[in-house]
Design a protein around this motif. Structure first.
Motif, mmCIF file in Angstrom:
data_model
loop_
_atom_site.group_PDB
_atom_site.id
_atom_site.type_symbol
_atom_site.label_atom_id
_atom_site.label_comp_id
_atom_site.label_asym_id
_atom_site.label_seq_id
_atom_site.Cartn_x
_atom_site.Cartn_y
_atom_site.Cartn_z
ATOM 1 N N ALA A 110 23.953 28.245 54.449
ATOM 2 C CA ALA A 110 24.629 28.323 53.343
ATOM 3 C C ALA A 110 25.536 29.622 53.097
ATOM 4 C CB ALA A 110 23.682 28.412 52.146
ATOM 5 N N PRO A 111 26.652 29.806 52.721
ATOM 6 C CA PRO A 111 27.446 30.897 52.756
ATOM 7 C C PRO A 111 26.690 32.059 52.105
ATOM 8 C CG PRO A 111 28.668 29.024 52.089
ATOM 9 C CD PRO A 111 27.317 28.660 51.940
ATOM 10 N N GLU A 112 25.941 32.210 51.227
ATOM 11 C CA GLU A 112 25.341 33.381 50.759
ATOM 12 C C GLU A 112 24.240 33.671 51.470
ATOM 13 O OE1 GLU A 112 23.506 30.029 48.401
ATOM 14 O OE2 GLU A 112 25.519 30.616 49.326
ATOM 15 N N ILE A 113 23.525 33.018 52.038
ATOM 16 C CA ILE A 113 22.509 33.285 53.291
ATOM 17 C C ILE A 113 23.183 34.115 54.376
ATOM 18 C CG2 ILE A 113 20.493 32.634 54.638
ATOM 19 C CD1 ILE A 113 20.028 32.480 51.441
ATOM 20 N N LEU A 114 24.267 33.305 55.013
ATOM 21 C CA LEU A 114 24.891 33.827 55.997
ATOM 22 C C LEU A 114 25.222 35.174 55.783
ATOM 23 C CD1 LEU A 114 26.867 30.782 57.506
ATOM 24 C CD2 LEU A 114 25.202 32.211 58.612
ATOM 25 N N ALA A 115 25.852 35.543 54.777
ATOM 26 C CA ALA A 115 26.446 36.637 54.369
ATOM 27 C C ALA A 115 25.411 37.770 54.307
ATOM 28 C CB ALA A 115 27.246 36.680 53.036
ATOM 29 N N LEU A 116 24.280 37.495 53.571
ATOM 30 C CA LEU A 116 23.148 38.416 53.395
ATOM 31 C C LEU A 116 22.685 38.797 54.873
ATOM 32 C CD1 LEU A 116 21.032 39.685 51.678
ATOM 33 C CD2 LEU A 116 19.615 37.836 51.721
ATOM 34 N N TYR A 117 22.513 37.740 55.794
ATOM 35 C CA TYR A 117 22.041 38.144 57.098
ATOM 36 C C TYR A 117 23.027 39.143 58.127
ATOM 37 C CZ TYR A 117 17.499 35.512 57.690
ATOM 38 O OH TYR A 117 16.142 35.240 57.657
ATOM 39 N N ARG A 118 24.157 38.540 57.657
ATOM 40 C CA ARG A 118 25.356 39.371 58.498
ATOM 41 C C ARG A 118 25.222 40.910 57.989
ATOM 42 N NH1 ARG A 118 28.882 34.991 57.393
ATOM 43 N NH2 ARG A 118 29.252 33.747 59.461
ATOM 44 N N MET A 119 25.006 41.125 56.567
ATOM 45 C CA MET A 119 24.913 42.460 56.199
ATOM 46 C C MET A 119 23.738 43.119 56.946
ATOM 47 S SD MET A 119 24.879 43.829 52.360
ATOM 48 C CE MET A 119 23.339 43.016 51.958
ATOM 49 N N ILE A 120 22.584 42.387 56.805
ATOM 50 C CA ILE A 120 21.445 42.950 57.313
ATOM 51 C C ILE A 120 21.409 43.559 58.753
ATOM 52 C CG2 ILE A 120 18.855 42.437 58.003
ATOM 53 C CD1 ILE A 120 18.690 40.892 55.280
ATOM 54 N N PHE A 121 21.859 42.560 59.790
ATOM 55 C CA PHE A 121 22.094 43.080 61.173
ATOM 56 C C PHE A 121 23.196 43.861 61.451
ATOM 57 C CE2 PHE A 121 19.849 38.712 61.453
ATOM 58 C CZ PHE A 121 18.567 39.279 62.097
ATOM 59 N N ALA A 122 24.087 44.167 60.447
ATOM 60 C CA ALA A 122 25.262 44.871 60.617
ATOM 61 C C ALA A 122 24.969 46.559 60.155
ATOM 62 C CB ALA A 122 26.507 44.682 60.149
ATOM 63 N N THR A 123 23.820 46.510 59.295
ATOM 64 C CA THR A 123 23.511 47.713 58.728
ATOM 65 C C THR A 123 22.022 48.496 59.310
ATOM 66 O OG1 THR A 123 24.305 46.747 56.729
ATOM 67 C CG2 THR A 123 23.143 48.912 56.289
ATOM 68 N N PRO A 124 22.163 49.531 59.993
ATOM 69 C CA PRO A 124 21.260 50.034 60.740
ATOM 70 C C PRO A 124 19.984 50.290 59.841
ATOM 71 C CG PRO A 124 22.781 51.043 61.448
ATOM 72 C CD PRO A 124 23.519 50.193 60.527
ATOM 73 N N ALA A 125 19.961 50.873 58.608
ATOM 74 C CA ALA A 125 19.139 51.041 57.674
ATOM 75 C C ALA A 125 18.193 50.155 57.201
ATOM 76 C CB ALA A 125 19.743 51.519 56.295
ATOM 77 N N LEU A 126 19.248 48.660 57.127
ATOM 78 C CA LEU A 126 18.427 47.448 56.632
ATOM 79 C C LEU A 126 17.730 47.039 57.880
ATOM 80 C CD1 LEU A 126 21.133 45.874 54.428
ATOM 81 C CD2 LEU A 126 19.189 46.903 53.755
ATOM 82 N N VAL A 127 18.125 47.107 58.934
ATOM 83 C CA VAL A 127 17.336 46.625 60.140
ATOM 84 C C VAL A 127 16.154 47.344 60.303
ATOM 85 C CG1 VAL A 127 17.526 46.636 62.833
ATOM 86 C CG2 VAL A 127 19.449 45.710 61.416
ATOM 87 N N ALA A 128 16.244 48.666 60.070
ATOM 88 C CA ALA A 128 15.099 49.576 60.148
ATOM 89 C C ALA A 128 13.945 48.989 59.168
ATOM 90 C CB ALA A 128 15.674 51.005 60.177
ATOM 91 N N ARG A 129 14.819 48.817 57.960
ATOM 92 C CA ARG A 129 13.682 48.370 56.823
ATOM 93 C C ARG A 129 13.031 47.091 57.149
ATOM 94 N NH1 ARG A 129 10.178 47.127 54.495
ATOM 95 N NH2 ARG A 129 9.704 47.276 52.332
ATOM 96 N N MET A 130 13.715 46.132 57.822
ATOM 97 C CA MET A 130 13.096 44.696 58.211
ATOM 98 C C MET A 130 12.081 45.114 59.374
ATOM 99 S SD MET A 130 14.403 42.535 56.356
ATOM 100 C CE MET A 130 13.745 41.207 57.322
ATOM 101 N N LEU A 131 12.193 46.007 60.053
ATOM 102 C CA LEU A 131 11.092 46.409 61.097
ATOM 103 C C LEU A 131 10.004 47.059 60.431
ATOM 104 C CD1 LEU A 131 13.285 48.006 63.982
ATOM 105 C CD2 LEU A 131 12.478 45.402 63.807
ATOM 106 N N GLU A 132 10.211 47.706 59.484
ATOM 107 C CA GLU A 132 9.033 48.102 58.540
ATOM 108 C C GLU A 132 8.283 46.889 57.904
ATOM 109 O OE1 GLU A 132 10.034 50.972 55.690
ATOM 110 O OE2 GLU A 132 10.764 52.540 57.058
ATOM 111 N N PHE A 133 8.964 45.990 57.359
ATOM 112 C CA PHE A 133 8.640 44.766 56.867
ATOM 113 C C PHE A 133 7.754 43.930 57.699
ATOM 114 C CE2 PHE A 133 9.309 40.051 56.620
ATOM 115 C CZ PHE A 133 9.260 39.886 55.064
ATOM 116 N N ASN A 134 8.207 44.117 59.101
ATOM 117 C CA ASN A 134 7.569 43.234 60.240
ATOM 118 C C ASN A 134 6.131 43.774 60.543
ATOM 119 O OD1 ASN A 134 9.488 41.431 60.432
ATOM 120 N ND2 ASN A 134 10.399 42.244 62.416
#
Length: 212
Positions: A110-134
């Motif tokens: 879905a375009p909105e899901i793809l866009a959200l994931y692209r943003m997360i993986f392209a943004t160091p602060a969000l990747v770091a937050r996802m690692l905290e999530f993990n």
């Protein structure tokens, strides 16, 4: 007159969703780092104080979309049927997620899901937050394994770390395949085979914890 508790909670949930939706729309349009919290609050028509009451950090405005999944593996382990091992329960749940194209598996085009994931993986602060999530997911899963599978705490922590890492890796690779231009349907068989291999490796590494 005092509002009923259920109504208050529904209002809070609507406010939370409205703030998150406004934030993600702005982030996707202009970039996560280019949008300020003040801009999000203005578009969401709330004060900065109200925004921070719902979302303590800028990153949480995005990760909120995955909040229900943070302790999902732990819930799967706790609610598994009698006779099913923790690893089999988590594997089956992930495979079911692939079937349903659950966004958390990365297999969603879905375009909105793809866009959200692209943003997360392209943004160091969000990747770091996802690692905290993990990390939170690991802690919850280790506790569930300790309590329901008679696994020693140390072994449960190692197992939980490996399982969460595998889920994250599978989701990331699925997203990469879809983001490269293939449809979720085209990637499905590849994604399922990769999951089977990954859980087979986990099964071989953790003995009775995962034995079918």
């Amino acid at each position: 007159m005092t509002e009923p508790a259920g109504l208050r909670e529904r209002k809070k949930q609507r406010t939370r969703e409205a703030i998150s939706n406004a934030a993600i729309d702005l982030f996707l349009a202009h970039g996560f780092d280019q949008v300020s919290v003040a801009q999000v609050a203005e578009v969401a028509e709330v004060s900065r104080r109200t925004l921070f009451a719902y979302f303590p950090t800028k990153e949480s405005l995005v990760v909120h979309r995955f909040a229900d999944h943070e302790t999902e593996s732990a819930r799967v382990v706790r609610n598994r049927p009698d006779g099913r091992t923790p690893l089999v329960a988590i594997r089956d749940h992930f495979l079911d997620g692939l079937d349903r194209r659950d966004p958390i598996t990365g297999l969603n085009d879905a375009p909105e899901i793809l866009a959200l994931y692209r943003m997360i993986f392209a943004t160091p602060a969000l990747v770091a937050r996802m690692l905290e999530f993990n990390q939170t997911a690991e802690e919850a899963l280790a506790e569930a394994l300790t309590e329901t599978a008679a696994v020693a705490r140390g072994e449960a922590q190692v197992a939980a770390s490996a399982i969460v890492a595998v889920l994250w890796t599978l989701a990331r690779e699925n997203h990469r395949s879809v983001a490269a231009g293939r449809s979720a349907d085209e990637v499905f068989q590849q994604a399922r085979a990769a999951a089977e291999v990954a859980f087979g490796l986990l099964d071989g590494g953790f003995g009775e914890l995962g034995a079918s």
